[in-house]
Design a protein around this motif. Sequence first.
Motif, mmCIF file in Angstrom:
data_model
loop_
_atom_site.group_PDB
_atom_site.id
_atom_site.type_symbol
_atom_site.label_atom_id
_atom_site.label_comp_id
_atom_site.label_asym_id
_atom_site.label_seq_id
_atom_site.Cartn_x
_atom_site.Cartn_y
_atom_site.Cartn_z
ATOM 1 N N UNK A 1 0.843 -1.204 0.000
ATOM 2 C CA UNK A 1 0.000 0.000 0.000
ATOM 3 C C UNK A 1 0.873 1.247 0.000
ATOM 4 N N UNK A 2 1.840 1.292 0.894
ATOM 5 C CA UNK A 2 2.703 2.466 1.013
ATOM 6 C C UNK A 2 3.683 2.589 -0.149
ATOM 7 N N UNK A 3 4.034 1.459 -0.760
ATOM 8 C CA UNK A 3 4.939 1.505 -1.914
ATOM 9 C C UNK A 3 4.243 2.067 -3.151
ATOM 10 N N UNK A 4 2.943 1.837 -3.266
ATOM 11 C CA UNK A 4 2.211 2.307 -4.439
ATOM 12 C C UNK A 4 1.485 3.634 -4.212
ATOM 13 N N UNK A 5 1.301 4.037 -2.981
ATOM 14 C CA UNK A 5 0.576 5.276 -2.708
ATOM 15 C C UNK A 5 1.244 6.510 -3.309
ATOM 16 N N UNK A 6 2.565 6.586 -3.386
ATOM 17 C CA UNK A 6 3.175 7.760 -4.033
ATOM 18 C C UNK A 6 2.730 7.980 -5.478
ATOM 19 N N UNK A 7 2.370 6.926 -6.182
ATOM 20 C CA UNK A 7 1.860 7.085 -7.545
ATOM 21 C C UNK A 7 0.570 7.901 -7.514
ATOM 22 N N UNK A 8 -0.284 7.604 -6.563
ATOM 23 C CA UNK A 8 -1.541 8.330 -6.420
ATOM 24 C C UNK A 8 -1.272 9.784 -6.052
ATOM 25 N N UNK A 9 -0.327 10.005 -5.164
ATOM 26 C CA UNK A 9 -0.010 11.371 -4.727
ATOM 27 C C UNK A 9 0.454 12.224 -5.900
ATOM 28 N N UNK A 10 1.281 11.667 -6.774
ATOM 29 C CA UNK A 10 1.773 12.428 -7.927
ATOM 30 C C UNK A 10 0.602 12.932 -8.765
ATOM 31 N N UNK A 11 -0.335 12.056 -9.082
ATOM 32 C CA UNK A 11 -1.461 12.464 -9.917
ATOM 33 C C UNK A 11 -2.442 13.355 -9.163
ATOM 34 N N UNK A 12 -2.555 13.157 -7.871
ATOM 35 C CA UNK A 12 -3.397 14.048 -7.073
ATOM 36 C C UNK A 12 -2.813 15.453 -7.057
ATOM 37 N N UNK A 13 -1.521 15.570 -6.850
ATOM 38 C CA UNK A 13 -0.888 16.884 -6.845
ATOM 39 C C UNK A 13 -0.973 17.551 -8.219
ATOM 40 N N UNK A 14 -0.846 16.764 -9.252
ATOM 41 C CA UNK A 14 -0.964 17.297 -10.606
ATOM 42 C C UNK A 14 -2.362 17.865 -10.846
#
Length: 118
Positions: A32-45
């Motif tokens: 979960x924590x390894x893949x969550x940064x992918x979500x953060x990138x698109x959320x910030x974008x």
Amino acid sequence: MTYTAAAVLGVLGALAVDLFVLRTRLVTRAVFWATYPIIIVFQLLSNGILTGRRIVIYNPNAILGLRLVYAPVEDLLFGFAMVLLTLSVWVWLGRRGVQRGPAAGEGSGLLRRLRGRA
């Protein structure tokens, strides 16, 4: 209620559902924590575009004032709660064998009917 308070309550609620209600315990898993940064990138974008272009405007009295890529940091909390709750329900339903048809690999049934005629 401020946006900050709502975001914090959202995170606490999503954590409670994940850990105690559905017991999916996604937040205890490294994947979960390894893949969550992918979500953060698109959320910030997306948040950066929406708030940077002033499509979405926040009341300064309802947020802390700290921003990341134009968006208030509360958006990261709200996004976390939304993603965690969605994934928790998805995993919980999957463990119970609940799925929408057709199942993977079955197709719509149209191909089976066409093959039956050939």
